[in-house]
Design a protein around this motif. Sequence first.
Motif, PDB file in Angstrom:
ATOM      1  N   ALA A  58     -18.556 -83.916 -42.117  1.00 11.67           N
ATOM      2  CA  ALA A  58     -19.932 -83.373 -42.559  1.00 11.67           C
ATOM      3  C   ALA A  58     -20.436 -84.338 -43.820  1.00 11.67           C
ATOM      4  CB  ALA A  58     -19.936 -82.387 -42.799  1.00 11.67           C
ATOM      5  N   PRO A  59     -19.596 -84.511 -44.947  1.00 10.21           N
ATOM      6  CA  PRO A  59     -19.887 -85.377 -46.049  1.00 10.21           C
ATOM      7  C   PRO A  59     -20.126 -86.604 -45.587  1.00 10.21           C
ATOM      8  CG  PRO A  59     -17.699 -84.565 -46.339  1.00 10.21           C
ATOM      9  CD  PRO A  59     -18.342 -83.812 -45.236  1.00 10.21           C
ATOM     10  N   GLU A  60     -19.597 -87.183 -44.749  1.00 16.74           N
ATOM     11  CA  GLU A  60     -19.751 -88.450 -44.364  1.00 16.74           C
ATOM     12  C   GLU A  60     -21.147 -88.825 -43.621  1.00 16.74           C
ATOM     13  OE1 GLU A  60     -18.197 -90.900 -45.750  1.00 16.74           O
ATOM     14  OE2 GLU A  60     -16.810 -89.611 -46.569  1.00 16.74           O
ATOM     15  N   ILE A  61     -21.665 -87.734 -42.966  1.00 18.09           N
ATOM     16  CA  ILE A  61     -22.860 -87.516 -42.146  1.00 18.09           C
ATOM     17  C   ILE A  61     -24.142 -87.681 -42.957  1.00 18.09           C
ATOM     18  CG2 ILE A  61     -24.584 -86.421 -40.735  1.00 18.09           C
ATOM     19  CD1 ILE A  61     -21.900 -85.044 -39.220  1.00 18.09           C
ATOM     20  N   SER A  62     -24.137 -87.148 -44.178  1.00 16.89           N
ATOM     21  CA  SER A  62     -25.144 -87.006 -45.096  1.00 16.89           C
ATOM     22  C   SER A  62     -24.952 -86.431 -46.437  1.00 16.89           C
ATOM     23  CB  SER A  62     -26.346 -86.152 -44.392  1.00 16.89           C
ATOM     24  OG  SER A  62     -27.209 -86.149 -45.454  1.00 16.89           O
ATOM     25  N   GLN A  63     -25.617 -87.234 -47.468  1.00 16.31           N
ATOM     26  CA  GLN A  63     -25.338 -86.783 -48.860  1.00 16.31           C
ATOM     27  C   GLN A  63     -25.858 -85.209 -48.967  1.00 16.31           C
ATOM     28  OE1 GLN A  63     -28.810 -89.577 -50.061  1.00 16.31           O
ATOM     29  NE2 GLN A  63     -29.321 -87.937 -51.364  1.00 16.31           N
ATOM     30  N   MET A  64     -26.767 -84.677 -47.833  1.00 20.00           N
ATOM     31  CA  MET A  64     -27.292 -83.377 -48.140  1.00 20.00           C
ATOM     32  C   MET A  64     -26.393 -82.359 -48.174  1.00 20.00           C
ATOM     33  SD  MET A  64     -30.828 -83.533 -45.856  1.00 20.00           S
ATOM     34  CE  MET A  64     -30.097 -83.903 -44.167  1.00 20.00           C
ATOM     35  N   PHE A  65     -25.220 -82.608 -47.349  1.00 21.59           N
ATOM     36  CA  PHE A  65     -24.076 -81.537 -47.374  1.00 21.59           C
ATOM     37  C   PHE A  65     -23.394 -81.318 -48.540  1.00 21.59           C
ATOM     38  CE2 PHE A  65     -19.634 -80.386 -46.501  1.00 21.59           C
ATOM     39  CZ  PHE A  65     -19.665 -79.234 -45.666  1.00 21.59           C
ATOM     40  N   LYS A  98     -28.683 -73.780 -44.166  1.00 21.50           N
ATOM     41  CA  LYS A  98     -30.275 -73.341 -44.368  1.00 21.50           C
ATOM     42  C   LYS A  98     -30.546 -72.273 -45.391  1.00 21.50           C
ATOM     43  CE  LYS A  98     -31.685 -74.728 -39.708  1.00 21.50           C
ATOM     44  NZ  LYS A  98     -32.563 -75.550 -40.042  1.00 21.50           N
ATOM     45  N   ARG A  99     -29.434 -71.301 -45.607  1.00 21.80           N
ATOM     46  CA  ARG A  99     -29.636 -70.473 -46.514  1.00 21.80           C
ATOM     47  C   ARG A  99     -29.790 -70.981 -48.084  1.00 21.80           C
ATOM     48  NH1 ARG A  99     -25.611 -65.985 -44.189  1.00 21.80           N
ATOM     49  NH2 ARG A  99     -26.805 -65.305 -42.371  1.00 21.80           N
ATOM     50  N   LEU A 100     -29.103 -72.178 -48.118  1.00 25.13           N
ATOM     51  CA  LEU A 100     -29.191 -72.674 -49.184  1.00 25.13           C
ATOM     52  C   LEU A 100     -30.225 -73.969 -49.548  1.00 25.13           C
ATOM     53  CD1 LEU A 100     -25.232 -73.636 -49.845  1.00 25.13           C
ATOM     54  CD2 LEU A 100     -26.623 -71.974 -50.886  1.00 25.13           C
ATOM     55  N   GLY A 101     -31.123 -74.082 -48.568  1.00 25.88           N
ATOM     56  CA  GLY A 101     -32.233 -74.718 -48.591  1.00 25.88           C
ATOM     57  C   GLY A 101     -32.052 -76.104 -48.150  1.00 25.88           C
ATOM     58  N   ILE A 102     -31.303 -76.348 -46.938  1.00 26.53           N
ATOM     59  CA  ILE A 102     -31.155 -77.728 -46.714  1.00 26.53           C
ATOM     60  C   ILE A 102     -32.506 -78.441 -46.058  1.00 26.53           C
ATOM     61  CG2 ILE A 102     -30.348 -77.333 -44.478  1.00 26.53           C
ATOM     62  CD1 ILE A 102     -28.237 -79.883 -44.788  1.00 26.53           C
ATOM     63  N   ASP A 103     -33.357 -77.301 -45.429  1.00 24.54           N
ATOM     64  CA  ASP A 103     -34.464 -77.918 -44.816  1.00 24.54           C
ATOM     65  C   ASP A 103     -35.530 -78.551 -45.785  1.00 24.54           C
ATOM     66  OD1 ASP A 103     -34.012 -77.214 -42.144  1.00 24.54           O
ATOM     67  OD2 ASP A 103     -34.507 -75.091 -42.679  1.00 24.54           O
ATOM     68  N   MET A 104     -35.416 -77.863 -47.123  1.00 18.90           N
ATOM     69  CA  MET A 104     -36.278 -78.197 -48.137  1.00 18.90           C
ATOM     70  C   MET A 104     -35.715 -79.637 -48.612  1.00 18.90           C
ATOM     71  SD  MET A 104     -37.441 -74.934 -50.160  1.00 18.90           S
ATOM     72  CE  MET A 104     -36.443 -75.103 -51.409  1.00 18.90           C
ATOM     73  N   ARG A 105     -34.618 -79.616 -48.814  1.00 15.55           N
ATOM     74  CA  ARG A 105     -34.100 -81.048 -49.373  1.00 15.55           C
ATOM     75  C   ARG A 105     -34.229 -82.118 -48.145  1.00 15.55           C
ATOM     76  NH1 ARG A 105     -33.550 -84.563 -52.733  1.00 15.55           N
ATOM     77  NH2 ARG A 105     -31.610 -85.729 -52.932  1.00 15.55           N
ATOM     78  N   ALA A 106     -34.265 -81.791 -47.070  1.00 20.00           N
ATOM     79  CA  ALA A 106     -34.427 -83.018 -46.056  1.00 20.00           C
ATOM     80  C   ALA A 106     -35.783 -83.446 -46.033  1.00 20.00           C
ATOM     81  CB  ALA A 106     -34.209 -82.231 -44.530  1.00 20.00           C
ATOM     82  N   ALA A 107     -36.835 -82.460 -46.195  1.00 21.45           N
ATOM     83  CA  ALA A 107     -38.302 -82.677 -46.207  1.00 21.45           C
ATOM     84  C   ALA A 107     -38.486 -83.648 -47.558  1.00 21.45           C
ATOM     85  CB  ALA A 107     -38.917 -81.381 -46.600  1.00 21.45           C
ATOM     86  N   THR A 108     -37.800 -83.389 -48.604  1.00 21.17           N
ATOM     87  CA  THR A 108     -38.146 -84.207 -49.896  1.00 21.17           C
ATOM     88  C   THR A 108     -37.382 -85.437 -49.577  1.00 21.17           C
ATOM     89  OG1 THR A 108     -37.704 -82.302 -51.126  1.00 21.17           O
ATOM     90  CG2 THR A 108     -37.546 -84.246 -52.347  1.00 21.17           C
ATOM     91  N   ASP A 130     -33.406 -90.957 -39.650  1.00 20.40           N
ATOM     92  CA  ASP A 130     -31.991 -90.772 -40.183  1.00 20.40           C
ATOM     93  C   ASP A 130     -31.698 -89.343 -40.721  1.00 20.40           C
ATOM     94  OD1 ASP A 130     -31.375 -92.925 -39.159  1.00 20.40           O
ATOM     95  OD2 ASP A 130     -31.251 -94.025 -40.842  1.00 20.40           O
ATOM     96  N   VAL A 131     -32.531 -88.894 -41.598  1.00 20.29           N
ATOM     97  CA  VAL A 131     -32.195 -87.633 -42.394  1.00 20.29           C
ATOM     98  C   VAL A 131     -32.656 -86.552 -41.303  1.00 20.29           C
ATOM     99  CG1 VAL A 131     -33.476 -85.967 -43.865  1.00 20.29           C
ATOM    100  CG2 VAL A 131     -33.089 -88.377 -44.637  1.00 20.29           C
ATOM    101  N   HIS A 174     -30.089 -82.330 -38.070  1.00 18.22           N
ATOM    102  CA  HIS A 174     -29.570 -81.876 -36.659  1.00 18.22           C
ATOM    103  C   HIS A 174     -28.139 -81.560 -36.364  1.00 18.22           C
ATOM    104  CE1 HIS A 174     -30.702 -80.858 -32.554  1.00 18.22           C
ATOM    105  NE2 HIS A 174     -29.552 -81.789 -32.310  1.00 18.22           N
ATOM    106  N   ARG A 175     -27.513 -82.523 -36.784  1.00  9.49           N
ATOM    107  CA  ARG A 175     -26.020 -82.698 -36.717  1.00  9.49           C
ATOM    108  C   ARG A 175     -25.158 -81.558 -37.260  1.00  9.49           C
ATOM    109  NH1 ARG A 175     -22.778 -88.308 -36.573  1.00  9.49           N
ATOM    110  NH2 ARG A 175     -21.044 -86.921 -35.970  1.00  9.49           N
ATOM    111  N   LEU A 176     -25.826 -81.587 -38.729  1.00 12.15           N
ATOM    112  CA  LEU A 176     -25.044 -80.523 -39.694  1.00 12.15           C
ATOM    113  C   LEU A 176     -25.467 -79.031 -39.320  1.00 12.15           C
ATOM    114  CD1 LEU A 176     -25.721 -82.369 -43.029  1.00 12.15           C
ATOM    115  CD2 LEU A 176     -23.511 -82.181 -41.676  1.00 12.15           C
ATOM    116  N   THR A 177     -26.735 -78.566 -38.587  1.00 14.48           N
ATOM    117  CA  THR A 177     -26.898 -77.495 -38.763  1.00 14.48           C
ATOM    118  C   THR A 177     -27.339 -76.784 -37.389  1.00 14.48           C
ATOM    119  OG1 THR A 177     -29.424 -78.095 -38.979  1.00 14.48           O
ATOM    120  CG2 THR A 177     -28.233 -77.542 -41.174  1.00 14.48           C
ATOM    121  N   ASP A 178     -27.267 -77.726 -36.231  1.00 11.47           N
ATOM    122  CA  ASP A 178     -27.792 -77.227 -35.139  1.00 11.47           C
ATOM    123  C   ASP A 178     -26.733 -76.627 -34.306  1.00 11.47           C
ATOM    124  OD1 ASP A 178     -30.040 -77.436 -32.655  1.00 11.47           O
ATOM    125  OD2 ASP A 178     -28.211 -77.988 -31.515  1.00 11.47           O
ATOM    126  N   SER A 179     -26.899 -75.459 -33.405  1.00 12.78           N
ATOM    127  CA  SER A 179     -25.635 -74.779 -32.795  1.00 12.78           C
ATOM    128  C   SER A 179     -24.941 -75.386 -31.899  1.00 12.78           C
ATOM    129  CB  SER A 179     -26.193 -73.390 -32.484  1.00 12.78           C
ATOM    130  OG  SER A 179     -27.073 -73.862 -31.164  1.00 12.78           O
TER     131      SER A 179
END
Length: 359
Positions: free
Chosen positions: A51-58, A303-313, A325-326, A331-336
């Motif tokens: 996960a951390p290698e997929i995106s800085q957002m993690f 999502k509870r920590l606000g990853i959608d908002m961070r992705a939008a920024t 890419d974002v 999607h990879r980090l959060t989709d079921s």
Amino acid sequence: MSELERIIQDKITADGPMSVAVFMTLALSHPEYGYYVSRDPFGVDGDFTTAPEISQMFGEMIGAWICDTAINQIDADRFNFFELGPGRGTLMSDALRVAKNVPGFLESSALHLLEMSPVLREKQKQALGEYSPVWHGDLSSVPSDKPLIILANEFLDALPVRHLVWRGEAWRERLIDVKDGAFVWVETADVAEDVLAAVPPVPVAPKEGDILEVSPERLCFMRDLFGLLKKARGVALFIDYGYARPAYGESLQALYKHAFCGVFEHVGDADLTAHVDFAGLQDLVQAEGLECFGVVPQGAFLKRLGIDMRAATLKKAGTPEQARDVEKALHRLTDSGEMGELFKVMGFGYGTDGRFAGF
Ligand code: SAH
């Protein structure tokens, strides 16, 4: 045949059949040929991506969780950050970049890392050198003089498991033997007490031939970690793929160049992991008198920590290609259907009031 395969076969020929746990330990951490000891396994040229290698957002979301926790929940202004199995150091580096925004937070804190691989320690030095990390080979030297903030992503899945098989009216242990130069499965009725003690309370009775994966090694490791946390106080986040309810079946898997292979193939050159029994760990947290915040799916936690908002920024700030890419990473980090449901986040602590963001 790889050098490590030959070493393991010789050991079995000399000592008799080997448990899955010993096989896994040698395959991953043999001092010369072990999988983690001899390489950097991550990314497109490696065997898997975390996960951390997929995106800085993690890492950023976890950094935000750390700030919230440390500031609102723990009565202290100095901390020991402690990561288990930091890989390339990406998660801690992204998390501490966020934590730097809190004045004074990092200046009075120290960074400790548990890592057995010399190759990965070198990568961690490059990513985290500015925080002067201290490396440890086991838990005994990790300090308890300040509250600990503990992180572990995809660490527990690398600790060894054992396989039990239900035969007649009892559990037998499934072991690995050698026949005609190849590894084969055999079974023994002689099962050690601590292995039987690690059998979880599965709600349905086993059927003939059912396999149960148990890990006294993980339970023992976690008991030691709980002892450390009770001395130091603090909080921990463990993230991994696993199941929230005990069940029969095996999850031991080998991964080689981003594809599954047999567990007896590419020995020492393939990653070997097994899913984590979060229900068993949660019971242990409570039995040991720590506070468990819960076990939640990774997608819901982020999502509870606000990853959608961070992705939008990030999308707004980047080029159209970066924005795509974002979106893909989100999607990879959060989709079921991706990592969102299979990966779980378990939080626990000691000396906290037990209310935490994300759970
Ligand atoms: N957390 C990182 C890496 C996960 S891979 C990420 O998310 O990208 C597993 C990590 O745990 C590697 O750094 C590996 O070298 C380390 N590791 C595995 N078993 C270990 C053990 N028994 N002791 C110390 N480190 C271990």
